[in-house]
Design a protein around this motif. Structure first.
Motif, PDB file in Angstrom:
ATOM      1  N   ALA A   1       7.496 151.250 -33.776  1.00 31.52           N
ATOM      2  CA  ALA A   1       8.374 151.307 -34.943  1.00 31.52           C
ATOM      3  C   ALA A   1       7.470 152.528 -35.970  1.00 31.52           C
ATOM      4  N   LYS A   2       6.169 152.400 -36.031  1.00 33.20           N
ATOM      5  CA  LYS A   2       5.567 153.572 -36.885  1.00 33.20           C
ATOM      6  C   LYS A   2       6.187 154.906 -36.334  1.00 33.20           C
ATOM      7  N   GLN A   3       6.161 155.044 -35.120  1.00 29.61           N
ATOM      8  CA  GLN A   3       6.467 156.500 -34.431  1.00 29.61           C
ATOM      9  C   GLN A   3       8.121 156.583 -34.999  1.00 29.61           C
ATOM     10  N   GLU A   4       8.924 155.606 -34.794  1.00 33.42           N
ATOM     11  CA  GLU A   4      10.180 155.797 -35.261  1.00 33.42           C
ATOM     12  C   GLU A   4      10.564 156.127 -36.540  1.00 33.42           C
ATOM     13  N   VAL A   5       9.759 155.510 -37.571  1.00 33.64           N
ATOM     14  CA  VAL A   5       9.569 155.973 -38.985  1.00 33.64           C
ATOM     15  C   VAL A   5       9.271 157.490 -39.160  1.00 33.64           C
ATOM     16  N   TRP A   6       8.178 157.837 -38.499  1.00 29.67           N
ATOM     17  CA  TRP A   6       7.755 159.012 -38.862  1.00 29.67           C
ATOM     18  C   TRP A   6       8.543 160.147 -38.150  1.00 29.67           C
ATOM     19  N   ASN A   7       9.005 159.691 -37.296  1.00 29.25           N
ATOM     20  CA  ASN A   7      10.048 160.813 -36.501  1.00 29.25           C
ATOM     21  C   ASN A   7      11.531 160.828 -37.059  1.00 29.25           C
ATOM     22  N   SER A   8      11.668 159.957 -37.986  1.00 28.41           N
ATOM     23  CA  SER A   8      13.000 159.856 -38.413  1.00 28.41           C
ATOM     24  C   SER A   8      13.425 160.864 -39.404  1.00 28.41           C
ATOM     25  N   SER A   9      14.616 161.321 -39.698  1.00 32.69           N
ATOM     26  CA  SER A   9      14.990 162.277 -40.459  1.00 32.69           C
ATOM     27  C   SER A   9      14.571 162.154 -41.945  1.00 32.69           C
ATOM     28  N   GLN A  10      14.279 160.990 -42.539  1.00 33.75           N
ATOM     29  CA  GLN A  10      14.101 160.611 -43.608  1.00 33.75           C
ATOM     30  C   GLN A  10      12.880 160.823 -44.332  1.00 33.75           C
ATOM     31  N   VAL A  11      11.707 161.198 -43.183  1.00 29.09           N
ATOM     32  CA  VAL A  11      10.648 161.320 -43.754  1.00 29.09           C
ATOM     33  C   VAL A  11      10.351 162.805 -43.763  1.00 29.09           C
ATOM     34  N   GLN A  12       9.752 163.326 -44.974  1.00 31.60           N
ATOM     35  CA  GLN A  12       9.427 164.662 -45.104  1.00 31.60           C
ATOM     36  C   GLN A  12       7.911 165.065 -44.679  1.00 31.60           C
ATOM     37  N   THR A  13       7.729 166.021 -43.867  1.00 27.21           N
ATOM     38  CA  THR A  13       6.388 166.079 -43.502  1.00 27.21           C
ATOM     39  C   THR A  13       5.716 167.366 -44.290  1.00 27.21           C
ATOM     40  N   THR A  14       6.428 167.796 -45.011  1.00 26.77           N
ATOM     41  CA  THR A  14       5.733 169.224 -46.270  1.00 26.77           C
ATOM     42  C   THR A  14       5.448 168.472 -47.123  1.00 26.77           C
ATOM     43  N   PRO A  15       4.092 168.542 -47.452  1.00 21.61           N
ATOM     44  CA  PRO A  15       3.391 168.189 -48.664  1.00 21.61           C
ATOM     45  C   PRO A  15       4.331 168.427 -49.987  1.00 21.61           C
ATOM     46  N   VAL A  16       4.329 167.048 -50.996  1.00 20.39           N
ATOM     47  CA  VAL A  16       5.096 167.384 -51.932  1.00 20.39           C
ATOM     48  C   VAL A  16       4.109 167.376 -53.417  1.00 20.39           C
ATOM     49  N   ALA A  17       2.826 167.045 -52.817  1.00 23.03           N
ATOM     50  CA  ALA A  17       1.877 166.844 -54.271  1.00 23.03           C
ATOM     51  C   ALA A  17       0.385 166.456 -53.273  1.00 23.03           C
ATOM     52  N   ILE A  18      -0.490 166.981 -54.026  1.00 23.82           N
ATOM     53  CA  ILE A  18      -2.046 166.541 -53.801  1.00 23.82           C
ATOM     54  C   ILE A  18      -2.508 165.460 -54.629  1.00 23.82           C
ATOM     55  N   LEU A  19      -3.063 164.327 -54.146  1.00 22.44           N
ATOM     56  CA  LEU A  19      -3.662 163.163 -54.680  1.00 22.44           C
ATOM     57  C   LEU A  19      -5.092 163.325 -54.745  1.00 22.44           C
ATOM     58  N   GLY A  20      -5.744 163.580 -55.924  1.00 27.69           N
ATOM     59  CA  GLY A  20      -7.022 163.629 -56.039  1.00 27.69           C
ATOM     60  C   GLY A  20      -7.064 165.109 -56.713  1.00 27.69           C
ATOM     61  N   ALA A  21      -8.464 165.485 -57.075  1.00 27.64           N
ATOM     62  CA  ALA A  21      -9.746 164.851 -56.668  1.00 27.64           C
ATOM     63  C   ALA A  21     -10.231 163.974 -57.598  1.00 27.64           C
ATOM     64  N   GLY A  22     -11.087 162.955 -57.183  1.00 24.05           N
ATOM     65  CA  GLY A  22     -11.827 162.110 -58.002  1.00 24.05           C
ATOM     66  C   GLY A  22     -12.717 162.480 -59.220  1.00 24.05           C
ATOM     67  N   CYS A  23     -13.237 163.771 -59.222  1.00 30.32           N
ATOM     68  CA  CYS A  23     -14.030 164.415 -60.122  1.00 30.32           C
ATOM     69  C   CYS A  23     -13.464 165.578 -60.530  1.00 30.32           C
TER      70      CYS A  23
END
Length: 168
Positions: free
Chosen positions: A2-24
């Protein structure tokens, strides 16, 4: 499967949209310019340095924590309400903490709260306290001795957490 199906689906974008972090703040300041070149916002959960609020220098930086300037102003108001007239500051490198320390010095001056300790005006105008500029037990012992001899009832530190841990 199921995890692979979601990851490979056309609804998931693999291009980064933001960076979370840094913590300091220091790390956020370093990577924000790089993220900007890739047209990515950076969202930090812990970078509180007030300098990061400057949109001309950090146009793509966002945070989920209040900037230090808001905290410091509130702290000084609390000190004034508690009739605190003196404070002892322990500061780290002014290249990192200088903006925040200068604001704190200004707020303390406006509230008529005296800073005790060494003359650090060569680092930040009107600053007195103790500069803990290294990560060592010796520096921590010197800072604690300076606090003890100041006889101040209130101590404020502007150092990274690993230096603070040396103090406690």
């Amino acid at each position: 499967l199921a995890k692979q199906e979601v990851w490979n689906s056309s609804q998931v974008q693999t291009t980064p949209v933001a960076i979370l972090g840094a913590g300091c703040s220091g790390a956020s300041m370093d990577i924000t310019n790089i993220a900007y070149r890739f047209n990515l916002p950076i969202i930090s959960p812990g970078s509180s340095n007030s300098a990061l609020s400057d949109r001309s220098s950090y146009p793509n930086f966002f945070r989920t924590v209040a900037p230090d300037s808001a905290y410091l102003h509130g702290l000084v108001n609390l000190l004034k309400a508690l009739s605190v007239t003196q404070i002892f500051l322990i500061v780290g490198e002014t290249s990192i903490f200088g903006v925040n320390v200068q604001r704190l010095v200004t707020y303390l001056g406006e509230a008529d709260i005296e800073m005790l300790g060494d003359d650090l005006t060569s680092e930040v105008q009107e600053l007195f306290g103790f500069q803990m500029a290294s990560d060592s037990w010796t520096a921590a012992q010197q800072a604690l001795e300076a606090v003890r001899t100041s006889r101040s009832r209130f101590v404020q530190s502007q150092v990274y957490d690993y230096r603070f841990r040396l103090l406690i």
